[in-house]
Every structure is written in C-alpha cells, then in structure tokens.
Design an enzyme around this catalytic site. Structure first.
Site, mmCIF file in Angstrom:
data_model
loop_
_atom_site.group_PDB
_atom_site.id
_atom_site.type_symbol
_atom_site.label_atom_id
_atom_site.label_comp_id
_atom_site.label_asym_id
_atom_site.label_seq_id
_atom_site.Cartn_x
_atom_site.Cartn_y
_atom_site.Cartn_z
ATOM 1 N N LEU A 156 0.793 -1.229 0.000
ATOM 2 C CA LEU A 156 0.000 0.000 0.000
ATOM 3 C C LEU A 156 0.827 1.281 0.000
ATOM 4 O O LEU A 156 0.275 2.371 0.012
ATOM 5 C CB LEU A 156 -0.953 0.002 1.199
ATOM 6 C CG LEU A 156 -2.023 -1.091 1.152
ATOM 7 C CD1 LEU A 156 -2.887 -1.072 2.408
ATOM 8 C CD2 LEU A 156 -2.899 -0.931 -0.087
ATOM 9 N N LYS A 157 2.131 1.170 -0.009
ATOM 10 C CA LYS A 157 2.974 2.375 -0.036
ATOM 11 C C LYS A 157 3.511 2.589 -1.443
ATOM 12 O O LYS A 157 3.679 1.631 -2.200
ATOM 13 C CB LYS A 157 4.140 2.227 0.945
ATOM 14 C CG LYS A 157 3.703 2.183 2.396
ATOM 15 C CD LYS A 157 3.213 3.550 2.829
ATOM 16 C CE LYS A 157 2.750 3.520 4.279
ATOM 17 N NZ LYS A 157 2.211 4.806 4.717
ATOM 18 N N LEU A 158 3.835 3.839 -1.731
ATOM 19 C CA LEU A 158 4.456 4.151 -3.010
ATOM 20 C C LEU A 158 5.880 3.594 -3.015
ATOM 21 O O LEU A 158 6.631 3.797 -2.060
ATOM 22 C CB LEU A 158 4.498 5.671 -3.173
ATOM 23 C CG LEU A 158 5.038 6.190 -4.503
ATOM 24 C CD1 LEU A 158 4.036 5.883 -5.618
ATOM 25 C CD2 LEU A 158 5.295 7.685 -4.424
ATOM 26 N N ASN B 281 2.781 -5.800 -10.291
ATOM 27 C CA ASN B 281 1.769 -5.495 -9.275
ATOM 28 C C ASN B 281 0.491 -6.235 -9.629
ATOM 29 O O ASN B 281 0.203 -6.463 -10.798
ATOM 30 C CB ASN B 281 1.494 -3.979 -9.275
ATOM 31 C CG ASN B 281 0.427 -3.570 -8.278
ATOM 32 O OD1 ASN B 281 0.486 -3.937 -7.104
ATOM 33 N ND2 ASN B 281 -0.567 -2.826 -8.733
ATOM 34 N N HIS C 71 -3.642 -5.913 -9.249
ATOM 35 C CA HIS C 71 -4.720 -4.962 -8.961
ATOM 36 C C HIS C 71 -6.045 -5.721 -9.081
ATOM 37 O O HIS C 71 -6.214 -6.509 -10.020
ATOM 38 C CB HIS C 71 -4.659 -3.803 -9.956
ATOM 39 C CG HIS C 71 -5.669 -2.743 -9.682
ATOM 40 N ND1 HIS C 71 -5.504 -1.796 -8.689
ATOM 41 C CD2 HIS C 71 -6.873 -2.497 -10.248
ATOM 42 C CE1 HIS C 71 -6.568 -1.006 -8.669
ATOM 43 N NE2 HIS C 71 -7.415 -1.411 -9.593
ATOM 44 N N GLU D 288 -7.276 -13.926 -8.302
ATOM 45 C CA GLU D 288 -5.926 -13.388 -8.089
ATOM 46 C C GLU D 288 -4.957 -14.509 -7.721
ATOM 47 O O GLU D 288 -3.808 -14.527 -8.157
ATOM 48 C CB GLU D 288 -5.930 -12.345 -6.965
ATOM 49 C CG GLU D 288 -6.678 -11.075 -7.316
ATOM 50 C CD GLU D 288 -6.612 -10.037 -6.208
ATOM 51 O OE1 GLU D 288 -5.567 -9.915 -5.560
ATOM 52 O OE2 GLU D 288 -7.625 -9.346 -5.979
#
Ligand code: GRF
Length: 222
Positions: A85-87, A102, A104, A174
């Site tokens: 959840l972090k950049l 990633n 999504h 997923e």
C-alpha cells in the site's frame, strides 16, 4: 540443477496472494526468497515466517536506498507487489524496470489509479454497473496502475453482489493469475504477457511487444 528464479514480495496486509505464491511458485522453478513490508503487523510476515522465508520490515517506506539494498542483497530476479500500500520510491522502480509487477483487483485501465485500493475498487465497479471484473497483473512503472498489462482474468459480477462478495470472487482469481505470471516469468527468465483462453493461460506474446509498451508507459506522475 539451475538456481530457482528468485522472487521478492512486498506486502502490507493479510498476504493471501503471497500465500498463493508460496504454495505455487516453488523450487526448482521459482522461490520466494524475501518478504518485505512497511507494516510490522502484516499477516504476510507471519505467512513468510511459517514458510521459512526471510522477512524485512521497512523503517521508512520512502527510503529508496534501504529498499534497494534489501532487494539487491536477496538477488531478486523479480519483485512482486502483492497488496503493497505504499508508493515504491522512483529509484527502486527504475532499478527494477521490467522486473517489478503489481496485482490490482480490477480490469485495468478501468478502476485504477491513486487511491483506488481495497473495497473502494469493488464499490466503484458495482457503482458503474459493469458485469465483468477481475484481476490485472501489470508491470510497475512510475505511473500508478498504468504499466504494461501481463494478464487479466475475467470474473463475473453477479446481481446482488456486495463489495465484499465481489472482492472474494476476484481474490480467488488473483490466487491463480499471479502465480501463473510468476511461473511464466521464471520459465522465460523475464516477464511475459499471458492470455486467458477457456479458463487457462495460453501462449505468451513476444517480449518485443511488451518492451514497446514499456517504453511508451514511463511517463512519471506529476
Ligand atoms: C489484493 O486484492 C490485491 O489485488 C491488492 O491488494 C489485495 C491484497 O490482498 N493489490 P492480500 O493481502 O494478498 O490478501
């Protein structure tokens, strides 16, 4: 025997996608060698520990040098963001260009971008009236959720779905699509695009196609 393809996973939450990787991406083809989190309470860290995989908690997720050091020290061939959840600092994205992916929980390019995570994504899908959703695995670039798409898996939206019921159905997909992408990358030695055909993944596109997409999608976010 050849060394397995080395996978580092970044995760902030429960880590069910990490678990799918731990279960399905095993030696000799691949191995999860490190799990990194910004969150010391992340369930992902417990899953890693139970699997005997090394873990690292970031003191400051914005510290690109620290993250680069741990990823290089573990000799990662591929970095997987699985509910992170972090950049990721730009220098790390650049250092792993084409080697960071990633997942999504919606069909990008719709329902992605900054702030679109967790149940917000599924609420937006339901509000749109879309009849199909499903996970997307893509290459990470400087722009949120915009890198070249490697795989998507269509999941029906049912009448009467709640954000939670849709999330659970997408999450089950997923857990199939992410390991498939990682195993394909392990087999090819580099990320490859997969196409879903009749519920299974088919041949990969030529990497040159993917590389062209990658070159076109490196515009940084303002
Ligand atoms: C997944 O829905 C993934 O698509 C998104 O974050 C969620 C992580 O779930 N990026 P989990 O921690 O793997 O269970």
């Amino acid at each position: 025997m050849a060394d397995p393809f080395r996978v580092a996973v970044l995760a902030s939450g429960s880590g069910s996608n990490l678990q799918a990787l731990l279960d399905q991406c095993r030696p000799p083809a691949a191995a999860v060698v490190l799990v990194v989190s910004n969150n010391p309470d992340a369930g992902a860290l417990g899953r890693a520990a139970r699997a005997g995989v090394a873990t690292h908690v970031l003191a400051d997720p914005a510290d690109g040098d620290a993250l680069l050091t741990v990823l290089r020290d573990c000799r990662a061939d591929l970095v997987v963001l699985a509910g992170y959840l972090k950049l990721v600092p730009a220098a790390v994205v650049a250092a792993f260009a084409g080697r960071m992916i990633n997942i999504h929980p919606a069909l990008l390019p719709s329902f992605g971008g900054k702030g679109m995570y967790g149940l917000k994504v599924h609420r937006a899908v339901l509000a749109s009236g879309a009849t199909v959703s499903g996970p997307t695995v893509h290459v990470v670039t400087a722009e949120y959720d915009r890198g070249p798409i490697l795989a998507q898996w269509p999941v029906p939206v049912h009448a009467g779905d709640t954000p939670e019921s849709l999330r659970d159905r997408v999450l089950a997909a997923e857990h199939r699509v992410l390991p498939a992408v990682v195993l394909a990358a392990a087999a090819a030695g580099q990320v490859v695009r997969l196409t879903a055909r009749a519920g299974a993944f088919g041949a990969a596109d030529a990497l040159s196609t993917l590389q062209n997409d990658l070159n076109r999608s490196t515009t940084p976010e303002p």
